[in-house]
Design a protein around this motif. Structure first.
Motif, PDB file in Angstrom:
ATOM      1  N   PHE A  51     110.617  17.848  86.624  1.00 43.02           N
ATOM      2  CA  PHE A  51     111.655  16.927  86.166  1.00 43.02           C
ATOM      3  C   PHE A  51     111.049  15.772  85.384  1.00 43.02           C
ATOM      4  O   PHE A  51     109.856  15.501  85.448  1.00 43.02           O
ATOM      5  CB  PHE A  51     112.450  16.365  87.350  1.00 43.02           C
ATOM      6  N   GLU A  52     111.930  15.064  84.684  1.00 44.93           N
ATOM      7  CA  GLU A  52     111.594  13.798  84.033  1.00 44.93           C
ATOM      8  C   GLU A  52     112.834  12.915  84.117  1.00 44.93           C
ATOM      9  O   GLU A  52     113.881  13.250  83.569  1.00 44.93           O
ATOM     10  CB  GLU A  52     111.210  14.005  82.571  1.00 44.93           C
ATOM     11  N   TYR A  53     112.718  11.810  84.836  1.00 35.86           N
ATOM     12  CA  TYR A  53     113.814  10.846  84.977  1.00 35.86           C
ATOM     13  C   TYR A  53     113.412   9.614  84.184  1.00 35.86           C
ATOM     14  O   TYR A  53     112.387   9.001  84.447  1.00 35.86           O
ATOM     15  CB  TYR A  53     114.026  10.494  86.453  1.00 35.86           C
ATOM     16  N   GLN A  54     114.218   9.274  83.196  1.00 35.97           N
ATOM     17  CA  GLN A  54     113.868   8.179  82.283  1.00 35.97           C
ATOM     18  C   GLN A  54     114.940   7.108  82.321  1.00 35.97           C
ATOM     19  O   GLN A  54     116.131   7.406  82.310  1.00 35.97           O
ATOM     20  CB  GLN A  54     113.734   8.745  80.870  1.00 35.97           C
ATOM     21  N   LEU A  55     114.495   5.860  82.356  1.00 33.36           N
ATOM     22  CA  LEU A  55     115.399   4.711  82.269  1.00 33.36           C
ATOM     23  C   LEU A  55     115.101   3.998  80.968  1.00 33.36           C
ATOM     24  O   LEU A  55     113.955   3.710  80.664  1.00 33.36           O
ATOM     25  CB  LEU A  55     115.174   3.758  83.442  1.00 33.36           C
ATOM     26  N   GLU A  56     116.152   3.737  80.204  1.00 33.35           N
ATOM     27  CA  GLU A  56     115.982   3.077  78.906  1.00 33.35           C
ATOM     28  C   GLU A  56     116.836   1.824  78.854  1.00 33.35           C
ATOM     29  O   GLU A  56     117.995   1.832  79.267  1.00 33.35           O
ATOM     30  CB  GLU A  56     116.380   4.033  77.788  1.00 33.35           C
ATOM     31  N   ARG A  57     116.248   0.746  78.335  1.00 34.42           N
ATOM     32  CA  ARG A  57     116.987  -0.505  78.169  1.00 34.42           C
ATOM     33  C   ARG A  57     117.929  -0.340  76.986  1.00 34.42           C
ATOM     34  O   ARG A  57     117.516  -0.013  75.890  1.00 34.42           O
ATOM     35  CB  ARG A  57     116.016  -1.665  77.934  1.00 34.42           C
ATOM     36  N   GLU A  58     119.196  -0.544  77.227  1.00 32.08           N
ATOM     37  CA  GLU A  58     120.234  -0.377  76.213  1.00 32.08           C
ATOM     38  C   GLU A  58     119.962  -1.273  75.004  1.00 32.08           C
ATOM     39  O   GLU A  58     119.804  -2.477  75.133  1.00 32.08           O
ATOM     40  CB  GLU A  58     121.572  -0.736  76.847  1.00 32.08           C
ATOM     41  N   GLY A  59     119.858  -0.679  73.831  1.00 37.13           N
ATOM     42  CA  GLY A  59     119.696  -1.423  72.596  1.00 37.13           C
ATOM     43  C   GLY A  59     118.285  -1.874  72.273  1.00 37.13           C
ATOM     44  O   GLY A  59     118.020  -2.319  71.168  1.00 37.13           O
ATOM     45  N   GLU A  60     117.340  -1.790  73.217  1.00 33.46           N
ATOM     46  CA  GLU A  60     115.994  -2.284  72.969  1.00 33.46           C
ATOM     47  C   GLU A  60     114.968  -1.169  72.807  1.00 33.46           C
ATOM     48  O   GLU A  60     113.920  -1.371  72.229  1.00 33.46           O
ATOM     49  CB  GLU A  60     115.549  -3.216  74.097  1.00 33.46           C
ATOM     50  N   GLY A  61     115.245  -0.013  73.375  1.00 33.47           N
ATOM     51  CA  GLY A  61     114.322   1.100  73.258  1.00 33.47           C
ATOM     52  C   GLY A  61     113.202   1.106  74.273  1.00 33.47           C
ATOM     53  O   GLY A  61     112.406   2.034  74.307  1.00 33.47           O
ATOM     54  N   ALA A  62     113.081   0.085  75.130  1.00 30.71           N
ATOM     55  CA  ALA A  62     112.043   0.083  76.160  1.00 30.71           C
ATOM     56  C   ALA A  62     112.385   1.156  77.187  1.00 30.71           C
ATOM     57  O   ALA A  62     113.532   1.261  77.625  1.00 30.71           O
ATOM     58  CB  ALA A  62     111.952  -1.289  76.818  1.00 30.71           C
ATOM     59  N   LYS A  63     111.382   1.969  77.560  1.00 32.24           N
ATOM     60  CA  LYS A  63     111.633   3.089  78.465  1.00 32.24           C
ATOM     61  C   LYS A  63     110.641   3.093  79.621  1.00 32.24           C
ATOM     62  O   LYS A  63     109.467   2.835  79.440  1.00 32.24           O
ATOM     63  CB  LYS A  63     111.498   4.410  77.715  1.00 32.24           C
ATOM     64  N   GLY A  64     111.151   3.414  80.788  1.00 31.38           N
ATOM     65  CA  GLY A  64     110.329   3.687  81.954  1.00 31.38           C
ATOM     66  C   GLY A  64     110.583   5.134  82.340  1.00 31.38           C
ATOM     67  O   GLY A  64     111.701   5.629  82.196  1.00 31.38           O
ATOM     68  N   ARG A  65     109.556   5.810  82.828  1.00 31.59           N
ATOM     69  CA  ARG A  65     109.710   7.246  83.071  1.00 31.59           C
ATOM     70  C   ARG A  65     109.011   7.633  84.361  1.00 31.59           C
ATOM     71  O   ARG A  65     107.889   7.220  84.619  1.00 31.59           O
ATOM     72  CB  ARG A  65     109.100   7.993  81.889  1.00 31.59           C
ATOM     73  N   VAL A  66     109.698   8.437  85.178  1.00 30.43           N
ATOM     74  CA  VAL A  66     109.121   9.055  86.367  1.00 30.43           C
ATOM     75  C   VAL A  66     109.226  10.552  86.138  1.00 30.43           C
ATOM     76  O   VAL A  66     110.290  11.054  85.799  1.00 30.43           O
ATOM     77  CB  VAL A  66     109.881   8.641  87.645  1.00 30.43           C
ATOM     78  N   TRP A  67     108.108  11.261  86.352  1.00 31.64           N
ATOM     79  CA  TRP A  67     108.102  12.685  86.028  1.00 31.64           C
ATOM     80  C   TRP A  67     107.093  13.424  86.892  1.00 31.64           C
ATOM     81  O   TRP A  67     106.232  12.821  87.511  1.00 31.64           O
ATOM     82  CB  TRP A  67     107.796  12.888  84.547  1.00 31.64           C
ATOM     83  N   SER A  68     107.253  14.733  86.931  1.00 24.18           N
ATOM     84  CA  SER A  68     106.293  15.558  87.655  1.00 24.18           C
ATOM     85  C   SER A  68     105.437  16.286  86.630  1.00 24.18           C
ATOM     86  O   SER A  68     105.943  16.812  85.645  1.00 24.18           O
ATOM     87  CB  SER A  68     107.003  16.547  88.578  1.00 24.18           C
ATOM     88  N   ASP A  69     104.127  16.300  86.870  1.00 27.65           N
ATOM     89  CA  ASP A  69     103.232  16.976  85.930  1.00 27.65           C
ATOM     90  C   ASP A  69     103.059  18.449  86.317  1.00 27.65           C
ATOM     91  O   ASP A  69     103.680  18.929  87.279  1.00 27.65           O
ATOM     92  CB  ASP A  69     101.890  16.240  85.823  1.00 27.65           C
ATOM     93  N   GLU A  70     102.217  19.150  85.582  1.00 31.44           N
ATOM     94  CA  GLU A  70     102.038  20.592  85.805  1.00 31.44           C
ATOM     95  C   GLU A  70     101.413  20.904  87.163  1.00 31.44           C
ATOM     96  O   GLU A  70     101.509  22.029  87.650  1.00 31.44           O
ATOM     97  CB  GLU A  70     101.206  21.212  84.673  1.00 31.44           C
ATOM     98  N   ASN A  71     100.798  19.927  87.813  1.00 31.56           N
ATOM     99  CA  ASN A  71     100.210  20.134  89.139  1.00 31.56           C
ATOM    100  C   ASN A  71     101.155  19.728  90.262  1.00 31.56           C
ATOM    101  O   ASN A  71     100.776  19.739  91.427  1.00 31.56           O
ATOM    102  CB  ASN A  71      98.907  19.337  89.263  1.00 31.56           C
ATOM    103  N   GLY A  72     102.364  19.322  89.910  1.00 31.96           N
ATOM    104  CA  GLY A  72     103.339  18.917  90.910  1.00 31.96           C
ATOM    105  C   GLY A  72     103.183  17.493  91.389  1.00 31.96           C
ATOM    106  O   GLY A  72     103.821  17.093  92.358  1.00 31.96           O
TER     107      GLY A  72
END
Length: 185
Positions: free
Chosen positions: A152-173
């Motif tokens: 998965f990849e769960y991303q939070l983006e600041r509305e109108g600013e483009g700043a993004k934070g991301r939580v994700w799982s890599d290929e090793n879990g």
């Protein structure tokens, strides 16, 4: 007679002629300190602390859920919508997913105004509808009892600013987190 003298009423005192060097230096130092403070305050690194905090919270909760899934050998899941997210668990007796009620850390979380979530699971973008009463608690991301989890990849983006934070799982879990302008950890 060769000696010139000024009348006593018009004589200027040497001390009142201007500022001393020490007085001028004190004023320059004060102006410098004020300028440095203003420069740091206005041109310093502009970080979105709210975005970082929410991204860290999702990361920490997913890590906690993974530990709980392994300790309890039961399945948990992440169910996200446009307004927030919640954690669910699989109930083997009813053979259905339900909200986690026995752990206060896993209650529903509302996202602060201005943060827009996106979720990609197994390479496909999930549709995150507005929050509504749900009857089916089936999660988008599953954390299995052995600690494995959906890609998965769960991303939070600041509305109108483009700043993004991301939580994700890599290929090793492993669960990873990215903050705007900061390398993944």
């Amino acid at each position: 007679t060769g000696i010139w003298s000024r009348p006593s009423g018009r004589r200027r005192d040497a001390r009142s002629a201007g500022f001393t060097l020490v007085e001028v230096l004190v004023v320059v130092v004060i102006i410098g300190l004020i300028s440095a403070g203003a420069l740091i305050a206005f041109t310093g690194e502009t970080r979105d602390r709210q975005l970082e905090r929410e991204t860290d919270r999702v990361y920490a909760l997913l890590d906690y859920v993974r530990d709980q899934a392994e300790l309890q050998t039961r399945e948990f899941g992440l169910r996200a919508d446009a307004a927030g997210y919640q954690f669910v668990t699989f109930d083997p007796q009813s053979k259905s997913w339900r909200a986690v009620e026995e752990d206060d850390a896993l209650t529903r979380r509302e996202l602060p105004a201005g943060l827009e979530p996106t979720l990609v699971v197994e390479g496909r973008k999930a549709v995150l509808d507005a929050r509504k009463e749900i009857e089916d608690y089936a999660p988008q991301v599953i954390v299995f009892g052995n600690g494995d989890l959906s890609s998965f990849e769960y991303q939070l983006e600041r509305e109108g600013e483009g700043a993004k934070g991301r939580v994700w799982s890599d290929e090793n879990g492993l669960i990873r987190v990215d903050h705007p302008g900061v390398p993944a950890k």
